[in-house]
Each structure stands twice: as structure tokens, then as C-alpha cells.
Scaffold this active site. Sequence first.
Site, PDB file in Angstrom:
ATOM      1  CE  LYS A  50     -11.867  -3.182   0.740  1.00 52.91           C
ATOM      2  NZ  LYS A  50     -10.548  -3.813   0.680  1.00 52.91           N
ATOM      3  CD  GLN A  94      -8.814  -6.104  -1.527  1.00 51.66           C
ATOM      4  OE1 GLN A  94      -9.397  -5.023  -1.460  1.00 51.66           O
ATOM      5  NE2 GLN A  94      -8.824  -6.970  -0.531  1.00 51.66           N
ATOM      6  CG  ASP A 117      -5.703  -0.779   3.232  1.00 54.29           C
ATOM      7  OD1 ASP A 117      -6.860  -0.890   3.675  1.00 54.29           O
ATOM      8  OD2 ASP A 117      -5.246  -1.466   2.307  1.00 54.29           O
TER       9      ASP A 117
END
Length: 288
Positions: A50, A94, A117
Site C-alpha cells: 500500500k 490493517q 477501507d
Amino acid sequence: MPAKRLNGKACASDLEERLKMRIAECKVQPHLAVVIVGDDPASHVYVRNKISSCERLGIKSTHIELPANTKQEEVASTIISLNENDSLHGILIQSPLPSHMDEESLTDLIDPTKDVDGFHPSNLGRIVQGRLDGMIPCTPAGVMEMLRWAEVDMAGKKAVVIGRSFNVGMPQALLLASRGADATVTIVHSKTIDAREECRAADIVVAAVGSPEMVKPDWVKPGAIVIDVGINRVEDNSRERGWRLAGDVHPGVSEVASLLSPVPGGVGPMTVAMLMANTVTSAEAQHS
Ligand code: NAP
């Protein structure tokens, strides 16, 4: 005739080119914070991917690493201070978090406008309302982008989504059924009586289970479009590392389907690209 490959890498790189243009025109440099707690090696690889995508596109990234024994309250106060930081447009925690943490309540703390997200309940709820201009979970959004990129006409088609998780299966089903996509959707899960029969009736199958090569060639209608979301490690002693990556779809499906997204190189790159897209969308919205 073997299925055409639905090339997620090529689709992601097209999307990145469009993002670079949006970033060049954005009033501010988009800025993403990635928080990782603990030492899970796979999670560290995902975070590195990422961050290198951010670097490639010119998105600023801030990487926060916390030890596995961090208390839930410390992660909560990190999120709150990131929410208050006006120079940040995206916050990603994460997954998975260490088992002593309540991931759901931490997700609830993220400012929904920075929830790149797309897992905050208000962002998931907006999908139910058909409001698709906000933060959509990256994997199902990436699948929709790939289908559109391949010019798949979904209207009126029968789609089966295998899996009903909040992060993939459920939002995927809603997106396929949403206005504009207009598929007729069936959700298959672990209590479905005959998953094979449900899949065999489908024009489009999206497999998001986490069960290696579960979707066999005789589960698929000839000519169907099959998207493999699964990422599974299976033992393979012929390789030095002792394992290989497998999707949820058996490789033999390529003899039956007309279009098939591979693992790796299919949905994976699209998930990261959609994370970048959500970060840019958030920066544009906060500085419009
Ligand atoms: P998850 O939260 O574990 O959900 C799995 C779903 O599969 C559940 O809804 C479960 O049903 C269903 N299921 C399990 N066994 C089944 C069976 N025998 N028949 C039908 N349905 C069954 O997993 P997830 O987070 O959605 O992820 C799914 C897969 O996608 C994993 O391999 C994951 O690694 C991968 N993934 C890939 C990406 C990417 O970027 N490519 C991103 C996210 C996830 P119940 O609800 O009834 O238990």
C-alpha cells in the site's frame, strides 16, 4: 476455448493513470495514514504494498507501527488523533488486529469521511441506500471496476456471490444489485443447501470464501464470468518456500468460463488501487 483472463494488474494500472491526473488537479496532496499493530508477516507485506502504491502515485503516506501488546485504548487514541489531523485524508487500520482487540469498535471510531477501507457502519449503510459516491469497501469496488473495464453488461444477469462477510461478500452483492449494475443477485454462504447448483445457474460468479479451489469446473455454467477473490496459502513442497497461493476457484474453471480473473494478478491489485482511489476521493471532498 479457454477463458479470457480478466487482468487485474492492467485494470489497476489504467485506474492509476486516471488517479495521477486527479492528484495533479487536487488542491492538496492526498495523505493516507496506515496503522499496523503486531508482527503478522502477511499484514506487513500488505502494508508495504500500500505504501509503495502511494509513492508511485504521489500520495503522501504516514506509516504507524505499534507492538502486538499495545492496549486497545492506545489504538483508540491513535485513531482519534488521526481523525483530528486536518492534513490527513485517509486512515487505514490493517486487519487483522491482535486477538485481544475489538476490531469493530475501533472501526466505529474512524471518521467516516477518512474511512478509506469503507468499513464504518455509516459507509456500509450508504451502499444500502444506493449512495455510491462515498467510501466503498475496496475489494468489492475493485471487482465492479474490473467488470466495467471488461465491458461486462451486468443488467438482468444472474450473479452469485459466494460469501457474506461485511468487507467483501455483502457489499459485493449490494453493488451488483445496485442501480446501474442491475444484476439479480443470490448470496451463497456456509448454510446454503446446494452451492454448486446455485453457481451453475449464474452468469456471473464472485467467489469470496477463503476455501482453496472450492469452485470446481462443474459448478460453472459454460460461458459464465468468474471472479476469484480468494487468497489462500496451500502446501506445495515442489516450491522452495513450501507453499503457493491459490484462489477459491479451481484452475480447471478456465476451460468452462468465458472470462476469469486469476489469483494472483486479478482482484488483489484492484483492491490496492481502490484504496488509492478512496484516498484521492476523500482529499478532493475535503478540499472542494
Ligand atoms: P470471511 O470473513 O471468512 O467470510 C467467508 C465467507 O465464506 C463467509 O460468509 C462464509 O459463510 C462463507 N463460506 C465459508 N465456507 C463456505 C462454504 N463451504 N460454502 C459457501 N460459503 C462458505 O472471509 P472474507 O474476508 O470475506 O474473505 C474471503 C476470501 O477473500 C479470503 O480468501 C480472503 O483472503 C480473500 N480476500 C481477498 C482480498 C483481495 O484483495 N484479493 C481482499 C479481502 C479478502 P458464513 O457467513 O455462513 O460463515
